[in-house]
Design a protein around this motif. Structure first.
Motif, mmCIF file in Angstrom:
data_model
loop_
_atom_site.group_PDB
_atom_site.id
_atom_site.type_symbol
_atom_site.label_atom_id
_atom_site.label_comp_id
_atom_site.label_asym_id
_atom_site.label_seq_id
_atom_site.Cartn_x
_atom_site.Cartn_y
_atom_site.Cartn_z
ATOM 1 N N ASP A 51 0.693 -1.365 0.110
ATOM 2 C CA ASP A 51 0.193 0.069 0.135
ATOM 3 C C ASP A 51 0.726 1.355 -0.064
ATOM 4 O OD1 ASP A 51 0.980 -0.341 2.584
ATOM 5 O OD2 ASP A 51 -0.758 0.345 3.671
ATOM 6 N N PHE A 52 2.223 0.885 -0.137
ATOM 7 C CA PHE A 52 2.720 2.440 -0.088
ATOM 8 C C PHE A 52 2.801 3.275 -1.181
ATOM 9 C CE2 PHE A 52 6.986 4.828 0.159
ATOM 10 C CZ PHE A 52 6.899 5.204 1.532
ATOM 11 N N ASP A 53 2.340 4.372 -1.056
ATOM 12 C CA ASP A 53 1.957 5.293 -2.135
ATOM 13 C C ASP A 53 3.374 5.819 -2.873
ATOM 14 O OD1 ASP A 53 -0.558 5.145 -1.126
ATOM 15 O OD2 ASP A 53 -0.467 7.134 -0.067
ATOM 16 N N GLN A 54 2.853 5.967 -4.330
ATOM 17 C CA GLN A 54 3.802 6.559 -5.125
ATOM 18 C C GLN A 54 4.409 7.665 -4.961
ATOM 19 O OE1 GLN A 54 5.525 4.564 -7.334
ATOM 20 N NE2 GLN A 54 6.474 6.527 -8.306
ATOM 21 N N ALA A 55 3.395 8.579 -4.617
ATOM 22 C CA ALA A 55 3.545 9.849 -4.204
ATOM 23 C C ALA A 55 4.584 10.005 -2.946
ATOM 24 C CB ALA A 55 2.416 10.661 -3.610
ATOM 25 N N ASP A 56 4.650 8.911 -2.236
ATOM 26 C CA ASP A 56 5.630 9.067 -0.938
ATOM 27 C C ASP A 56 7.191 8.614 -1.343
ATOM 28 O OD1 ASP A 56 3.654 9.987 0.804
ATOM 29 O OD2 ASP A 56 3.046 8.081 1.170
ATOM 30 N N THR A 57 6.851 7.730 -2.311
ATOM 31 C CA THR A 57 8.322 7.337 -2.884
ATOM 32 C C THR A 57 8.949 8.650 -3.607
ATOM 33 O OG1 THR A 57 7.368 5.179 -3.500
ATOM 34 C CG2 THR A 57 9.273 5.842 -4.665
ATOM 35 N N GLU A 58 7.943 9.021 -4.415
ATOM 36 C CA GLU A 58 8.321 10.525 -5.143
ATOM 37 C C GLU A 58 9.017 11.516 -4.226
ATOM 38 O OE1 GLU A 58 5.390 11.291 -7.517
ATOM 39 O OE2 GLU A 58 5.492 9.526 -8.512
ATOM 40 N N LEU A 59 8.276 11.692 -3.252
ATOM 41 C CA LEU A 59 8.755 12.834 -2.171
ATOM 42 C C LEU A 59 10.129 12.564 -1.721
ATOM 43 C CD1 LEU A 59 8.496 15.166 -0.241
ATOM 44 C CD2 LEU A 59 7.750 13.502 1.491
ATOM 45 N N LEU A 60 10.471 11.113 -1.382
ATOM 46 C CA LEU A 60 11.934 10.828 -0.996
ATOM 47 C C LEU A 60 12.864 10.688 -2.024
ATOM 48 C CD1 LEU A 60 10.806 7.691 1.095
ATOM 49 C CD2 LEU A 60 11.506 9.866 1.959
#
Lengths: 305, 305
Positions: A51-60
């Protein structure tokens, strides 16, 4: 000079007197890496669910963080929920669903293993130790821990601490670990356990650093208001180790140096203070290095005499 | 340049985890005057009973304190007894016998009235105000207060504060007086009540000074151990105002100056820290100015970066 960060990447639900967010990016590793990313290249080791969001990957990724060590496994990401008291000095944990984190066994990508700086977020001491053992060529390694490991995994923790250059904990943890009420005596006892450098975080009251036989204290930054204290301690850790990595300090060659360690504690305090200004990691979406250096100068201005 | 100090001279009974003393010299005026005496001539205004010991008179005289304003009346001296918690962050009052202090109406000897510095210890606001009104030629006047006057004598206190240059209180009192949780906002609200200078004492965590629109923070001195915190806040006040009197600061002519106020807060912290090293006023029996300046340099060493 790169920094390896190990710990939790999670989703948090947080309620403070200023509002409430049901699900937002959190976790010690996240805060440490985001804060450190303003100073150095951070490479994370953590585990998340499907469930880990793509948007959170992108922030990192937008902060230049290396995600090669971010494992993705079936199931959900670690979830934690808490509510803060009116004065925000106390918090009550409402939920801790370990999910993907339950079987976390940190695996280091090959290109992580020869990095010089290591920050071990608050996880089981044996796991922290296993990461330390996988690294070669370390210059400065250490981490955080908490009351649960101090009381229930004491032997394992003491074995782990023997191999650390630094430990970052809060004052009640320092007293619990050492059995001493006086912070000076607590620090001496903890230094004898292994870490030559100890940073004791005191929340809104600042921080104290002990290194060999000298000491440095910085008062807290007066925030108006504190919006959400979640992650402040981990952001402190990220600023502290991030700055030392940026300066390429090498204790084996030229000692850490009082000036670098003092500045590192202040940069830690700066990052902790920014973290509290918005919910979760939100402040790191807009924060700039110029703002960070501006607040560092503010610390100088309100402490100099 | 002389300083007038008004407040209680008392006998205290104190129990801390380090021991217990049934009857010893105490009182806000005593601590303020003793601490200030290392910097300036202190002239006290207070009242004691017939039981006031000659040895205590001699201690005050040995520090060059002017006792012309120390009234002696029939009956006993103010007596207060308290016990501290294991961590010494809390204390329980066991006894408060006002005795001679019950009808205290401060009377200033003629040669006190044209002194330039005034420190009003924690007594009823109307009494503080009556002293302020008896003085002429004041350069810098202010004082302390407490939760009881803030809640039950609010109108009287607000009228009194209008005429003060500075107020010294602790953080919970600042929050109570202002109704603001954030210390920045609390300070702004209190400055609007009158005092241009506000010092917020935070016990073991240090102190914060607000003057006009700038701010100065100093962390606490790490004592090992804290023997008896009684009188630490008043000793802080004595060091603060004593140093400003020594420097002959004159806000009407040249402003107080950030450097003097910063140093005054550090000297206050130094005096508060020494006070905690022994029971009651005992540390002031042996303390020297050289030790005070040595600890001032220690503060510089552990806060500079």
């Amino acid at each position: 000079m790169s920094l390896v960060v190990v710990g939790s990447v999670a989703y948090d639900g947080v309620a403070t007197p200023h509002g409430r967010v049901d699900r937002m990016l959190g976790g010690a590793c996240t805060y440490i890496a985001l804060a450190a990313s303003y100073f150095t290249h951070a490479k994370i080791v953590a585990v998340v669910g499907e469930d880990f969001d793509q948007a959170d990957t992108e922030l990192l990724e937008s902060r230049g963080i290396d995600l090669a060590g971010l494992e993705r496994v079936p199931g959900k990401t670690f979830f934690w929920a808490a509510v803060y008291s009116e004065d925000m000095n106390e918090r009550t944990t409402l939920r801790t669903d370990l999910n993907a984190f339950a079987n976390f066994a940190p695996k280091l990508p090959e290109h992580y293993k020869n990095q010089p700086y290591l920050m071990l977020g608050n996880i089981q001491p044996a796991l922290q130790h296993s990461v330390r053992e996988q690294m070669n060529g370390l210059r400065f390694a250490g981490g955080d821990t908490m009351n649960y490991w101090i009381s229930d995994y004491r032997g394992e923790l003491l074995e782990t601490l023997k191999h650390w250059d630094f430990l970052l904990i809060n004052d009640s943890e320092a007293r619990q670990l050492s059995g001493e009420r006086s912070l000076r005596r607590a620090a001496q006892a903890i230094q004898r356990m292994g870490p030559r450098t100890l940073v004791i975080k005191r929340g809104e009251f600042g921080a104290v650093l002990f290194h060999d036989d000298w000491q440095f204290s910085v008062p807290g930054y007066l925030l108006d208001p504190v919006f959400d204290p979640t992650g402040a301690g981990d952001s402190f850790a990220g600023g502290f180790i991030g700055y030392l990595a940026e300066q390429e300090i090498d204790p084996s060659k030229d000692d850490v140096g009082p000036n670098h360690l003092r500045a590192a504690v202040v940069y830690g305090s700066v990052m902790g203070s920014f973290c509290c200004e918005r919910f979760g990691v939100d402040r790191f979406r807009t924060l700039t290095r110029a703002e960070i250096d501006g607040r560092f100068r503010e610390f100088k201005a309100f402490t100099e005499f």
